[in-house]
Enzyme design. Structure first.
Site, PDB file in Angstrom:
ATOM      1  N   LYS A 190       0.836  -1.207   0.000  1.00 63.57           N
ATOM      2  CA  LYS A 190       0.000   0.000   0.000  1.00 63.57           C
ATOM      3  C   LYS A 190       0.868   1.254   0.000  1.00 63.57           C
ATOM      4  O   LYS A 190       0.518   2.267  -0.615  1.00 63.57           O
ATOM      5  CB  LYS A 190      -0.955  -0.027   1.206  1.00 63.57           C
ATOM      6  CG  LYS A 190      -2.105  -0.995   0.979  1.00 63.57           C
ATOM      7  CD  LYS A 190      -2.849  -1.373   2.237  1.00 63.57           C
ATOM      8  CE  LYS A 190      -3.834  -2.495   1.913  1.00 63.57           C
ATOM      9  NZ  LYS A 190      -4.384  -3.152   3.101  1.00 63.57           N
ATOM     10  N   GLN A 247      -5.112  -1.977   9.300  1.00 59.41           N
ATOM     11  CA  GLN A 247      -4.791  -3.279   8.699  1.00 59.41           C
ATOM     12  C   GLN A 247      -5.266  -4.415   9.604  1.00 59.41           C
ATOM     13  O   GLN A 247      -4.940  -4.444  10.782  1.00 59.41           O
ATOM     14  CB  GLN A 247      -3.270  -3.371   8.465  1.00 59.41           C
ATOM     15  CG  GLN A 247      -2.839  -4.618   7.733  1.00 59.41           C
ATOM     16  CD  GLN A 247      -3.380  -4.693   6.305  1.00 59.41           C
ATOM     17  OE1 GLN A 247      -3.281  -3.750   5.545  1.00 59.41           O
ATOM     18  NE2 GLN A 247      -3.979  -5.825   5.950  1.00 59.41           N
ATOM     19  N   ASP A 292     -11.436   2.327   3.940  1.00 59.30           N
ATOM     20  CA  ASP A 292     -11.600   0.885   3.750  1.00 59.30           C
ATOM     21  C   ASP A 292     -13.084   0.519   3.715  1.00 59.30           C
ATOM     22  O   ASP A 292     -13.441  -0.611   3.390  1.00 59.30           O
ATOM     23  CB  ASP A 292     -10.916   0.123   4.896  1.00 59.30           C
ATOM     24  CG  ASP A 292      -9.859  -0.824   4.392  1.00 59.30           C
ATOM     25  OD1 ASP A 292      -9.829  -1.072   3.168  1.00 59.30           O
ATOM     26  OD2 ASP A 292      -9.065  -1.322   5.215  1.00 59.30           O
TER      27      ASP A 292
END
Ligand code: NAD
Length: 300
Positions: A71, A115, A138
């Site tokens: 990322k 994450q 997200d």
């Protein structure tokens, strides 16, 4: 690869159907993701934007480290600045939420990515809910996912949004198609089904308690598998001429990355198919970049 404008959104046309061939057209997620990232970079440069993404990691999961590094590379390619916060495995939920609250009010941070997976003492739902709705790139917050059901949203979850881009790249209209989604998780299966429904498909969701999976998948003009089970979708379970999208990320018995679908067998029946790796994975990351740019505009 061409791009065209369909309604309000830009559609990237990646593949050209070759109906006379035996093998399916492979949908190249790496190429499509690059196209999307190039467009993001162009917009950031043209508008002279400063866009920032914060990535929060708890613990030492090796796969998570790889994802975070990837990322970071995507951010560099797009001209987005990224900053990582890494907590030890023993960090408390309160410490993690305190950081997220600080990032929520940091004007240089437009998107916050937490994450996953977390260590078991941290509650995923509570942490996800602590991210500001304007920075939820997200799209893991319950209200962000829920808004898809009513067709009014700022962010779409990256993986299903990436799948929609791959489907659009075929040029095949989604409206009226029989679509089957295998998997009902809150981050992939359920939002995926809603997004197909929002495009007027007839949608069926299958899961671990579905009685005869093949009986359902054989009806699918568009089949999306997100079960996380290597070899689950065999060639016999695929309709001739289908679009097959493999979200699964598994390891085969030799430790190699593979999806849910028997790629070799299914590609003899499908018109279009995604590989693993190189299909949905890079698209998920590209859509995260797109959401981060969207976050910037929502905050301006
Ligand atoms: P999950 O474990 O939360 O959900 C899996 C779903 O599959 C469940 O709803 C379950 O009912 C269903 N399922 C399991 N076994 C089944 C079976 N035999 N028949 C029918 N349904 C079955 O997983 P998830 O987070 O939704 O992820 C699914 C897969 O997608 C995993 O392999 C994950 O690694 C992968 N994934 C890939 C990306 C990407 O960017 N490529 C992103 C997210 C998830």
């Amino acid at each position: 690869m061409a791009a065209k404008i369909q309604g309000k959104c830009q559609v990237y046309l990646l593949a050209v159907p070759k109906r006379c061939m035996l093998m399916a057209e492979i949908l190249d997620g790496v190429a499509l993701a690059k196209r999307i990232k190039d467009d993001i970079k162009k917009e950031i440069v043209q508008k002279n934007l400063e866009v920032g993404l914060a990535v929060v990691l708890v613990g030492n999961d090796p796969a998570s480290r790889i994802y975070v590094n990837n990322k970071k590379k995507d951010c560099e390619e797009c001209g987005i600045s990224s900053v990582e916060y890494i907590f030890s495995e023993s960090a408390s939920q309160e410490e993690v939420i305190a950081l997220i609250q600080r990032l929520n009010s940091d004007k240089q941070i437009n998107g916050i990515l937490i994450q996953q997976p977390f260590p078991s003492h941290i509650d995923v739902f509570t942490v996800n809910e602590s991210v500001s709705p304007l920075k939820d790139v997200d799209a893991f917050r319950a209200d962000t996912v829920g808004r898809i059901a009513v067709g009014s949203y700022g962010f779409l979850p990256c993986t299903p949004a990436g799948v929609m881009e791959l489907i659009h790249s075929t040029g095949v209209p989604v409206a009226g198609k029989e679509c089957v989604v295998v998997g009902r998780s809150n981050i992939v299966g359920k939002p995926m089904a809603l997004m197909l429904l929002n495009e007027s498909a007839t949608v069926t969701i299958c899961h671990s308690r579905t009685r005869d999976l093949g009986d359902v998948t054989r009806r699918a003009d568009i089949l999306v598998s997100a079960a996380g089970r290597a070899g689950l979708i065999t060639a016999e379970m695929v309709k001739k001429g289908a679009i097959v999208i493999d979200v699964g990320m598994n390891r085969d018995k030799n430790g190699r990355l593979c999806g849910d679908v028997d790629f070799e067998g299914a590609s003899k029946k499908a018109d279009y198919i995604t590989p693993v790796p190189g299909g949905v994975g890079p698209m998920t990351r590209a859509l995260l970049m797109k959401n981060t740019l969207t976050a910037k505009s929502l905050q301006s």
